[in-house]
Scaffold this active site. Sequence first.
Site, short mmCIF file in Angstrom:
data_model
loop_
_atom_site.label_atom_id
_atom_site.label_comp_id
_atom_site.label_asym_id
_atom_site.label_seq_id
_atom_site.Cartn_x
_atom_site.Cartn_y
_atom_site.Cartn_z
N LYS A 1 -0.20 -12.45 30.92
CA LYS A 1 -0.13 -11.10 31.47
C LYS A 1 -0.91 -10.12 30.58
CE LYS A 1 4.33 -11.96 33.73
NZ LYS A 1 5.69 -11.44 33.99
N TYR B 1 3.30 -10.35 43.82
CA TYR B 1 4.75 -10.24 43.56
C TYR B 1 5.52 -9.79 44.81
CZ TYR B 1 5.10 -11.05 38.45
OH TYR B 1 5.15 -11.61 37.20
N ASN C 1 6.53 -9.51 29.33
CA ASN C 1 7.03 -10.79 28.80
C ASN C 1 5.93 -11.86 28.72
OD1 ASN C 1 6.84 -11.28 31.52
ND2 ASN C 1 9.01 -11.63 31.86
P1 ATP Z 1 7.47 -14.49 36.42
O1 ATP Z 1 7.65 -14.50 37.92
O2 ATP Z 1 6.59 -13.36 35.93
O3 ATP Z 1 7.09 -15.82 35.88
P2 ATP Z 1 10.28 -14.79 36.13
O4 ATP Z 1 10.17 -15.77 37.24
O5 ATP Z 1 10.93 -15.23 34.86
O6 ATP Z 1 8.87 -14.19 35.75
P3 ATP Z 1 11.07 -12.83 38.08
O7 ATP Z 1 12.49 -12.60 38.42
O8 ATP Z 1 10.21 -13.60 39.03
O9 ATP Z 1 11.01 -13.49 36.62
O10 ATP Z 1 10.40 -11.39 37.80
C1 ATP Z 1 9.01 -11.22 37.84
C2 ATP Z 1 8.60 -10.31 36.72
O11 ATP Z 1 9.08 -8.99 36.97
C3 ATP Z 1 9.19 -10.67 35.34
O12 ATP Z 1 8.49 -11.65 34.65
C4 ATP Z 1 9.09 -9.33 34.63
O13 ATP Z 1 7.75 -9.07 34.19
C5 ATP Z 1 9.47 -8.37 35.75
N1 ATP Z 1 10.91 -8.15 35.77
C6 ATP Z 1 11.88 -9.01 36.17
N2 ATP Z 1 13.11 -8.47 36.08
C7 ATP Z 1 12.92 -7.23 35.60
C8 ATP Z 1 13.77 -6.14 35.27
N3 ATP Z 1 15.10 -6.24 35.42
N4 ATP Z 1 13.21 -5.02 34.78
C9 ATP Z 1 11.87 -4.90 34.63
N5 ATP Z 1 11.00 -5.88 34.93
C10 ATP Z 1 11.50 -7.03 35.39
#
Ligand code: ATP
Length: 137
Positions: free
Chosen positions: A9, A49, A112
Amino acid sequence: MERTLAIIKPDGVVRKLVGTVIQRLEQEGIRVAGMKMIRLTKVQAKGFYKVHQDKPFFDSVTDFMSSGPCVVMVLEGEDVIAHYRKIMGATDFKKAAEGTIRRDFATDIEKNVVHGSDSPETAAFEIGYFFSAMEVG
Ligand code: ATP
Ligand code: MG
């Protein structure tokens, strides 16, 4: 052999973690089958997303994902979807296991460092979102 979509990212690129992330994957036996650097527009980030479009963090995360260049990769390996998610660590770096990328480098639940597909269906959609067949070998 399975494939998944990985993203370093914008925070990971800005903080010069590209080499470190790729080294960790390769050390774990994962093969990089496709790779490029891109800059997402806000609209493209929203398309990527879209499963999160009703979440409170949708506007913020799509701003973040379009804030600078990302490195997108197709990863290949046995059980690579789960394997790579394990190497990444939990979404919230405070809950991520020791030795994971997010535990070691994330600064925020949103910033992250890495993304990984979470299922074969998501991987197929996400790989197709960024790569043509010609770009993966
Ligand atoms: P990714 O899809 O990026 O691999 P993930 O599957 O671990 O991450 P998801 O639940 O799909 O997590 O969320 C997508 C992304 O949205 C997260 O990686 C993070 O960057 C952001 N995100 C998720 N939860 C939160 C939150 N509570 N507050 C802010 N940003 C969030
Ligand atoms: Mg996810």
